[in-house]
Design a protein around this motif. Structure first.
Motif, PDB file in Angstrom:
ATOM      1  N   VAL A   1       0.842  -1.194   0.000  1.00  0.00           N
ATOM      2  CA  VAL A   1       0.000   0.000   0.000  1.00  0.00           C
ATOM      3  C   VAL A   1       0.879   1.246   0.000  1.00  0.00           C
ATOM      4  O   VAL A   1       1.807   1.365   0.791  1.00  0.00           O
ATOM      5  N   LEU A   2       0.565   2.167  -0.912  1.00  0.00           N
ATOM      6  CA  LEU A   2       1.231   3.471  -0.956  1.00  0.00           C
ATOM      7  C   LEU A   2       0.211   4.511  -0.505  1.00  0.00           C
ATOM      8  O   LEU A   2      -0.822   4.710  -1.134  1.00  0.00           O
ATOM      9  N   ARG A   3       0.510   5.181   0.605  1.00  0.00           N
ATOM     10  CA  ARG A   3      -0.408   6.183   1.151  1.00  0.00           C
ATOM     11  C   ARG A   3       0.052   7.572   0.715  1.00  0.00           C
ATOM     12  O   ARG A   3       1.126   8.037   1.104  1.00  0.00           O
ATOM     13  N   LEU A   4      -0.786   8.206  -0.102  1.00  0.00           N
ATOM     14  CA  LEU A   4      -0.485   9.529  -0.639  1.00  0.00           C
ATOM     15  C   LEU A   4      -1.470  10.556  -0.080  1.00  0.00           C
ATOM     16  O   LEU A   4      -2.676  10.289  -0.003  1.00  0.00           O
ATOM     17  N   SER A   5      -0.950  11.720   0.270  1.00  0.00           N
ATOM     18  CA  SER A   5      -1.793  12.857   0.623  1.00  0.00           C
ATOM     19  C   SER A   5      -1.430  13.998  -0.322  1.00  0.00           C
ATOM     20  O   SER A   5      -0.270  14.400  -0.402  1.00  0.00           O
ATOM     21  N   VAL A   6      -2.427  14.502  -1.043  1.00  0.00           N
ATOM     22  CA  VAL A   6      -2.151  15.404  -2.166  1.00  0.00           C
ATOM     23  C   VAL A   6      -3.104  16.598  -2.119  1.00  0.00           C
ATOM     24  O   VAL A   6      -4.306  16.443  -1.857  1.00  0.00           O
ATOM     25  N   THR A   7      -2.560  17.771  -2.373  1.00  0.00           N
ATOM     26  CA  THR A   7      -3.387  18.970  -2.426  1.00  0.00           C
ATOM     27  C   THR A   7      -4.439  18.838  -3.527  1.00  0.00           C
ATOM     28  O   THR A   7      -4.190  18.245  -4.582  1.00  0.00           O
ATOM     29  N   SER A   8      -5.626  19.375  -3.262  1.00  0.00           N
ATOM     30  CA  SER A   8      -6.810  19.059  -4.075  1.00  0.00           C
ATOM     31  C   SER A   8      -6.650  19.399  -5.557  1.00  0.00           C
ATOM     32  O   SER A   8      -6.983  18.582  -6.426  1.00  0.00           O
ATOM     33  N   ASN A   9      -6.168  20.593  -5.876  1.00  0.00           N
ATOM     34  CA  ASN A   9      -6.084  20.982  -7.285  1.00  0.00           C
ATOM     35  C   ASN A   9      -5.087  20.133  -8.055  1.00  0.00           C
ATOM     36  O   ASN A   9      -5.326  19.752  -9.206  1.00  0.00           O
TER      37      ASN A   9
END
Length: 306
Positions: free
Chosen positions: A92-100
């Motif tokens: 599993v790769l957990r990514l948190s990314v800004t919406s735009n």
């Protein structure tokens, strides 16, 4: 208390609403109430209170939620380690990314990454940059992609640049900009500061704000109707927008473009995981191929004032 109980408590702590948690976890509200009662019996304490505004956690409940988060984090770390023991890139790769960025650029990136690593499962969270950064700090994400120059003491790489643009349905005289109606984009603090600094460098009068909106798409589409101009990041404009509107890049009095950076951030220890290492290598190859990083040409798709 098992992992399902931990997920239930964390969802309830986040949503503060039984109905929303039931919809999110695909279980009934009575089942949630029953499970909460069992958890409270185990701890012999009242963990939540129901109010007119939703669910409120007691001091004891706050402590149990922190314990639940620790359990889930430790389980994820153990699972990551076990997957990492294999020579195959999987897990599993957990990514948190800004919406735009997640809306306009990330889909094609993740498609190419998944084609190279089909056994990697991606858990994606999106939101404002400050929340994305906090998720990385809290180990809720392996990697964060955020826009703006936030302070970060560990590993970071610039992966994208964009201009800040003024767009209008009609041509404008920039020296008269304070007189034109403006659609004001209510955005994050860092971008607001960039735009405010540009304004104060160029004008002594305040802007004539006629509409305020917190969604960049709303500002863009209102400007397309001719209701006024707006100032937004380039990331949300397609070629058709450039073709049908007048676009002016923000520049300093010295004619320097106003640029916003996007960064890939991670903790050093996370690179020990094969899925994280593979994603970083993938991004670096994308950078070399020119797929992500933007090379700016002030003349490109831009109406310049005479």
């Amino acid at each position: 208390m098992d992992l399902k109980d931990c997920s239930l408590l964390l969802s309830l702590y986040e949503e503060k609403n039984l109905r929303k948690v039931a919809e999110k976890l695909y279980i009934s509200q009575p089942a949630i109430t029953y499970r909460l009662k069992q958890i409270e019996d185990k701890f012999q304490a009242r963990l939540v209170e129901r109010t007119n505004k939703g669910v409120v956690f007691t001091l004891e409940g706050e402590h149990v939620v922190k314990f639940a988060q620790t359990m889930l984090n430790e389980f994820s770390a153990a699972k990551d380690y076990v997957y990492n023991m294999s020579s195959e890139v999987r897990g599993v790769l957990r990514l948190s990314v800004t919406s735009n960025f997640a809306q306009y650029i990330l889909p094609n990136l993740l498609k190419r990454f998944s084609e190279q690593y089909p056994n990697v499962q991606i858990h994606l969270k999106t939101g404002k940059s400050k929340n994305v950064l906090q998720q990385l700090k809290d180990d809720d994400a392996h990697l964060a992609i955020l826009r703006g120059d936030y302070a970060w003491l560990e590993e970071k790489k610039k992966i994208h640049q964009e201009r800040i643009l003024l767009i209008s349905k009609i041509p404008l005289k920039m020296e008269n900009l304070p007189d034109y109606p403006r659609i004001f984009y209510v955005t994050d603090q860092l971008l607001s500061q960039i735009i405010d600094n540009w304004w104060t460098e160029n004008y002594s009068s305040p802007p004539n704000n006629v509409v305020e909106a917190d969604k960049v798409e709303a500002c863009r589409d209102l400007a397309r109707t001719g209701m006024g101009y707006t100032i937004i990041p380039e990331i949300c404009l397609s070629k058709s927008h450039f073709d049908e509107m007048f676009v002016y890049p923000l520049k300093s009095p010295q004619e320097d473009l106003t640029i916003r950076n996007t960064w890939l951030l991670h903790k050093r220890k996370s690179r020990e995981l094969s899925v994280v290492d593979a994603f970083i290598d993938f991004i670096e190859n994308e950078l070399k191929s020119g797929e992500i990083i933007r090379v700016f040409n002030p003349e490109e798709h831009v109406e310049l004032l005479i």
